[in-house]
Design a protein around this motif. Structure first.
Motif, PDB file in Angstrom:
ATOM      1  N   ALA A  68       0.853  -1.188   0.000  1.00 54.46           N
ATOM      2  CA  ALA A  68       0.000   0.000   0.000  1.00 54.46           C
ATOM      3  C   ALA A  68       0.885   1.233   0.000  1.00 54.46           C
ATOM      4  N   ALA A  69       0.546   2.188  -0.854  1.00 55.05           N
ATOM      5  CA  ALA A  69       1.159   3.506  -0.757  1.00 55.05           C
ATOM      6  C   ALA A  69       0.435   4.229   0.371  1.00 55.05           C
ATOM      7  N   PHE A  70       1.171   4.992   1.164  1.00 54.55           N
ATOM      8  CA  PHE A  70       0.597   5.647   2.345  1.00 54.55           C
ATOM      9  C   PHE A  70       1.059   7.090   2.359  1.00 54.55           C
ATOM     10  N   ALA A  71       0.120   8.013   2.066  1.00 58.21           N
ATOM     11  CA  ALA A  71       0.453   9.429   1.969  1.00 58.21           C
ATOM     12  C   ALA A  71       0.018  10.182   3.220  1.00 58.21           C
ATOM     13  N   LEU A  72       0.921  10.995   3.735  1.00 55.80           N
ATOM     14  CA  LEU A  72       0.616  11.864   4.860  1.00 55.80           C
ATOM     15  C   LEU A  72       0.556  13.300   4.361  1.00 55.80           C
ATOM     16  N   CYS A  73      -0.520  13.994   4.721  1.00 55.14           N
ATOM     17  CA  CYS A  73      -0.686  15.403   4.376  1.00 55.14           C
ATOM     18  C   CYS A  73      -0.512  16.239   5.641  1.00 55.14           C
ATOM     19  N   GLY A  74      -0.603  17.553   5.489  1.00 56.75           N
ATOM     20  CA  GLY A  74      -0.210  18.479   6.541  1.00 56.75           C
ATOM     21  C   GLY A  74      -1.110  18.683   7.728  1.00 56.75           C
ATOM     22  N   SER A  75      -1.910  17.750   8.107  1.00 56.59           N
ATOM     23  CA  SER A  75      -2.640  17.867   9.372  1.00 56.59           C
ATOM     24  C   SER A  75      -1.723  17.318  10.464  1.00 56.59           C
ATOM     25  N   PHE A  76      -0.735  18.131  10.815  1.00 57.93           N
ATOM     26  CA  PHE A  76       0.381  17.688  11.649  1.00 57.93           C
ATOM     27  C   PHE A  76      -0.054  17.139  13.005  1.00 57.93           C
ATOM     28  N   CYS A  77      -1.124  17.675  13.565  1.00 60.57           N
ATOM     29  CA  CYS A  77      -1.586  17.221  14.873  1.00 60.57           C
ATOM     30  C   CYS A  77      -2.073  15.774  14.839  1.00 60.57           C
ATOM     31  N   SER A  78      -2.341  15.256  13.651  1.00 59.73           N
ATOM     32  CA  SER A  78      -2.851  13.880  13.524  1.00 59.73           C
ATOM     33  C   SER A  78      -1.742  12.840  13.354  1.00 59.73           C
ATOM     34  N   PHE A  79      -0.521  13.276  13.124  1.00 56.86           N
ATOM     35  CA  PHE A  79       0.552  12.321  12.841  1.00 56.86           C
ATOM     36  C   PHE A  79       0.739  11.309  13.970  1.00 56.86           C
ATOM     37  N   SER A  80       0.615  11.743  15.215  1.00 59.77           N
ATOM     38  CA  SER A  80       0.836  10.817  16.332  1.00 59.77           C
ATOM     39  C   SER A  80      -0.221   9.712  16.373  1.00 59.77           C
ATOM     40  N   ALA A  81      -1.392   9.955  15.804  1.00 59.30           N
ATOM     41  CA  ALA A  81      -2.430   8.920  15.733  1.00 59.30           C
ATOM     42  C   ALA A  81      -2.318   8.089  14.463  1.00 59.30           C
ATOM     43  N   VAL A  82      -1.736   8.656  13.412  1.00 59.02           N
ATOM     44  CA  VAL A  82      -1.628   7.965  12.124  1.00 59.02           C
ATOM     45  C   VAL A  82      -0.440   7.010  12.084  1.00 59.02           C
ATOM     46  N   LEU A  83       0.701   7.448  12.567  1.00 62.39           N
ATOM     47  CA  LEU A  83       1.917   6.632  12.441  1.00 62.39           C
ATOM     48  C   LEU A  83       1.794   5.242  13.067  1.00 62.39           C
ATOM     49  N   PRO A  84       1.139   5.077  14.224  1.00 65.46           N
ATOM     50  CA  PRO A  84       0.987   3.712  14.752  1.00 65.46           C
ATOM     51  C   PRO A  84       0.215   2.776  13.821  1.00 65.46           C
TER      52      PRO A  84
ATOM     53  N   LEU B 213       4.887  11.805   1.075  1.00 64.41           N
ATOM     54  CA  LEU B 213       4.651  13.008   1.863  1.00 64.41           C
ATOM     55  C   LEU B 213       4.199  14.145   0.966  1.00 64.41           C
ATOM     56  N   SER B 214       3.193  14.887   1.444  1.00 64.72           N
ATOM     57  CA  SER B 214       2.811  16.117   0.756  1.00 64.72           C
ATOM     58  C   SER B 214       3.954  17.115   0.922  1.00 64.72           C
ATOM     59  N   ALA B 215       3.914  18.188   0.146  1.00 63.04           N
ATOM     60  CA  ALA B 215       4.978  19.191   0.222  1.00 63.04           C
ATOM     61  C   ALA B 215       5.080  19.769   1.634  1.00 63.04           C
ATOM     62  N   SER B 216       3.948  20.050   2.270  1.00 65.79           N
ATOM     63  CA  SER B 216       4.014  20.619   3.619  1.00 65.79           C
ATOM     64  C   SER B 216       4.519  19.588   4.624  1.00 65.79           C
ATOM     65  N   ALA B 217       4.078  18.353   4.520  1.00 62.73           N
ATOM     66  CA  ALA B 217       4.555  17.323   5.447  1.00 62.73           C
ATOM     67  C   ALA B 217       6.040  17.043   5.249  1.00 62.73           C
ATOM     68  N   ALA B 218       6.513  17.156   4.010  1.00 54.28           N
ATOM     69  CA  ALA B 218       7.917  16.872   3.710  1.00 54.28           C
ATOM     70  C   ALA B 218       8.847  18.012   4.085  1.00 54.28           C
TER      71      ALA B 218
ATOM     72  N   THR C  47       9.714  17.875  13.521  1.00 49.24           N
ATOM     73  CA  THR C  47      10.411  18.364  12.332  1.00 49.24           C
ATOM     74  C   THR C  47      10.142  17.458  11.133  1.00 49.24           C
ATOM     75  N   ALA C  48      10.289  18.037   9.962  1.00 50.48           N
ATOM     76  CA  ALA C  48      10.126  17.263   8.730  1.00 50.48           C
ATOM     77  C   ALA C  48      11.179  16.168   8.641  1.00 50.48           C
ATOM     78  N   ALA C  49      12.389  16.471   9.062  1.00 52.29           N
ATOM     79  CA  ALA C  49      13.463  15.470   9.022  1.00 52.29           C
ATOM     80  C   ALA C  49      13.145  14.291   9.943  1.00 52.29           C
ATOM     81  N   ALA C  50      12.603  14.584  11.116  1.00 51.44           N
ATOM     82  CA  ALA C  50      12.244  13.498  12.047  1.00 51.44           C
ATOM     83  C   ALA C  50      11.122  12.646  11.474  1.00 51.44           C
ATOM     84  N   LEU C  51      10.159  13.269  10.809  1.00 47.69           N
ATOM     85  CA  LEU C  51       9.069  12.509  10.184  1.00 47.69           C
ATOM     86  C   LEU C  51       9.607  11.591   9.096  1.00 47.69           C
ATOM     87  N   ARG C  52      10.464  12.123   8.243  1.00 51.87           N
ATOM     88  CA  ARG C  52      11.051  11.285   7.182  1.00 51.87           C
ATOM     89  C   ARG C  52      11.819  10.109   7.780  1.00 51.87           C
ATOM     90  N   GLN C  53      12.579  10.362   8.850  1.00 53.60           N
ATOM     91  CA  GLN C  53      13.352   9.299   9.495  1.00 53.60           C
ATOM     92  C   GLN C  53      12.433   8.246  10.114  1.00 53.60           C
TER      93      GLN C  53
END
Length: 193
Positions: A9-25, A41-46, A54-60
């Motif tokens: 599955a391709a899995f795209a994350l967009c810029g609703s940054f407050c949701s990342f902690s619920a999405v990543l698990p 990653l969307s441009a804003s998420a990337a 940080t964007a770098a931490a998300l990518r990692q």
């Protein structure tokens, strides 16, 4: 004895940054269920650092969770559909902006081009809305996408009806089940009640 190829599955994350902690698990849940995940990653998420990280931490984190560098360009995502590199696309969180672009048929971002790439082959796109204006400006786009073939919604409801009366958020824990249902052509009840 033959082994079944791993589902992807391709899995795209967009810029609703407050949701990342619920999405990543949920990426971990999917990999535990045997899915290979190709992160996008969307441009804003990337590219944006926020109070949520940080964007770098998300990518990692995505690299560690999936074993793949996140795709961040149009050229990177375009082959997903034609080369049958993914069985489905998950967009979580799906922002109001991304849903508006999808509803308008605009494929000018990595996330929306990934959707177009998979849709042309009849593969499902799973949307997990997270938007502060879901019951306002984003409502028309969501309504259009709810009616379109090959789009499936993770069940969503009001985020906080008193402090944010127009905000909608998906129950991200239902994302894996929504993916399984979408691959069978079944829409889970999109609205939480």
């Amino acid at each position: 004895m033959t082994t079944r190829p791993k589902r992807t599955a391709a899995f795209a994350l967009c810029g609703s940054f407050c949701s990342f902690s619920a999405v990543l698990p949920q990426i971990q849940v999917l990999t535990a269920r045997g899915w290979e995940i190709l992160p996008i990653l969307s441009a804003s998420a990337a590219g944006l650092d926020t109070r949520f990280g940080t964007a770098a931490a998300l990518r990692q984190t995505l690299l560690e969770l999936t074993g793949h560098e996140p795709l961040t360009t149009l050229q990177g995502v375009e082959p997903l559909g034609p080369q049958k590199l993914a069985d489905a696309l998950i967009i979580a969180p799906a922002t109001g902006t991304t849903m508006a672009l999808l509803a308008a048929g605009i494929s000018a971002t990595p996330v929306t081009l990934a959707a177009k790439s998979l849709l042309r082959g009849g593969r499902p796109v799973i949307l997990a809305p997270s938007t502060n204006d879901g019951l306002a400006g984003s409502a028309p786009a969501m309504g259009q996408l709810l009616q379109r073939r090959s789009y499936y919604f993770v069940p969503f409801g009001q985020d906080d009806c008193y402090k944010k009366p127009r905000s909608l958020k998906s129950d991200f824990t239902l994302l894996p089940d929504t993916l399984d249902a979408a691959l069978r052509g079944v829409q889970l009840q999109p609205m939480l009640v």
